[in-house]
Design a protein around this motif. Structure first.
Motif, short mmCIF file in Angstrom:
data_model
loop_
_atom_site.label_atom_id
_atom_site.label_comp_id
_atom_site.label_asym_id
_atom_site.label_seq_id
_atom_site.Cartn_x
_atom_site.Cartn_y
_atom_site.Cartn_z
N THR A 12 -4.24 -3.47 -7.71
CA THR A 12 -4.09 -3.15 -6.28
C THR A 12 -2.71 -3.56 -5.77
O THR A 12 -2.06 -2.80 -5.04
CB THR A 12 -5.20 -3.85 -5.47
N GLU A 19 3.99 2.08 -1.41
CA GLU A 19 3.99 2.60 -0.04
C GLU A 19 5.38 3.04 0.39
O GLU A 19 6.36 2.32 0.19
CB GLU A 19 3.45 1.54 0.93
N ARG A 23 -0.52 5.60 2.09
CA ARG A 23 -1.60 4.60 2.09
C ARG A 23 -2.04 4.26 0.66
O ARG A 23 -2.82 5.00 0.06
CB ARG A 23 -2.79 5.13 2.90
N SER A 38 0.23 -1.23 -4.16
CA SER A 38 0.69 -1.45 -2.78
C SER A 38 2.22 -1.39 -2.68
O SER A 38 2.77 -1.10 -1.63
CB SER A 38 0.17 -2.77 -2.23
#
Length: 253
Positions: free
Chosen positions: A183, A190, A238, A187
């Motif tokens: 994760t 983005e 996102r 991230s």
């Protein structure tokens, strides 16, 4: 050539390709040949066995423009003692060396693996070695399995079978480290623009499409059905837990 944009070369161990041929040809040569096919955009392959992945193959991945920067390299365990009992024919150090050489040529490389937890004789120390290896590599995904006895295999006869509760405790401890790591990696995407080959409608809705980046991240975005089969640039708006969501900024071709 029916307009195919991506091919997946599949084998139990692609590195053994060509070993039975009269002509001297190996898997890297095959990749180079497929790379010359006009109209093809992307080439993927799996599975490579760490015991005989060559520098030539890593060099070819990096230099052949259609070969995706994605490597599925099953490690199974991070402990040399366990690897030896599994008869995997490589060490933890050799595995990490392959990864570092591949990353040096392809900084954007997506890496996935297979892991077996609870192989007979696996100690807490062995398990910690696996946890450390995962942190060192920084996988994009890992397929985790609990060892189960298969009758007729050498491992089935081992005396030191790992109790089920220990296996389950280890897999949950491993996922607690692995999942946030995946994760966190996503991230960082983005705001970036990535090249996506549009594959299909997403599972959730017909107006949402899905595709993958060259390094094998799944991306979903709004778009017309005509985009399926096309290469598009998508800006990631996102990042999700295991995939990316974005918006199309341009159709490449």
């Amino acid at each position: 050539q029916m307009g195919t944009k991506e091919v997946m070369l599949l084998g139990q161990n692609v590195n053994s390709y060509g070993k039975t041929f009269d002509e001297p040809v190996d898997f890297a040569d095959l990749l180079k040949a497929v790379n010359e096919i006009e109209g093809l955009e992307r080439i993927r392959f799996m599975t490579s066995h760490p015991k005989d992945i060559s520098q030539k193959l890593i060099d070819t991945m990096a230099s052949a423009d259609k070969v995706c920067e994605y490597l599925h390299l099953p490690v199974q365990a991070g402990s040399n003692a366990v690897l030896k009992r599994m008869n995997r024919k490589y060490t933890r150090e050799q595995y990490l060396d392959i990864i570092s050489r591949a990353k040096a040529l392809m900084p954007n490389l997506g890496i996935t693996t297979d892991l077996i937890l609870g192989f007979p004789g696996e100690t807490d120390e062995d398990f910690n070695d696996t946890m450390e290896l995962i942190k060192t590599v920084g996988y994009d995904a890992a397929f985790t399995y609990l060892y189960s006895i298969r009758t007729g295999t050498p491992a089935a006869k081992y005396e030191d079978q790992v109790p089920d509760d220990v296996k389950h405790a280890r897999i949950s401890e491993l996922l607690k480290v692995l999942n946030p790591m995946i994760t966190a990696k996503l991230s960082t995407m983005e705001g970036k623009v990535v090249e996506v080959l549009v594959e299909d409608f997403s599972k959730s809705a017909k107006e949402i499409l899905m595709g993958r980046t060259r390094n094998n991240h799944t991306v979903t975005f709004e778009g017309a059905p005509e985009l399926i089969g096309k290469l598009v640039n998508v800006k990631i708006t996102r990042p999700k837990q295991f995939s990316l969501y974005g918006e199309v900024v341009e159709v490449i071709r």
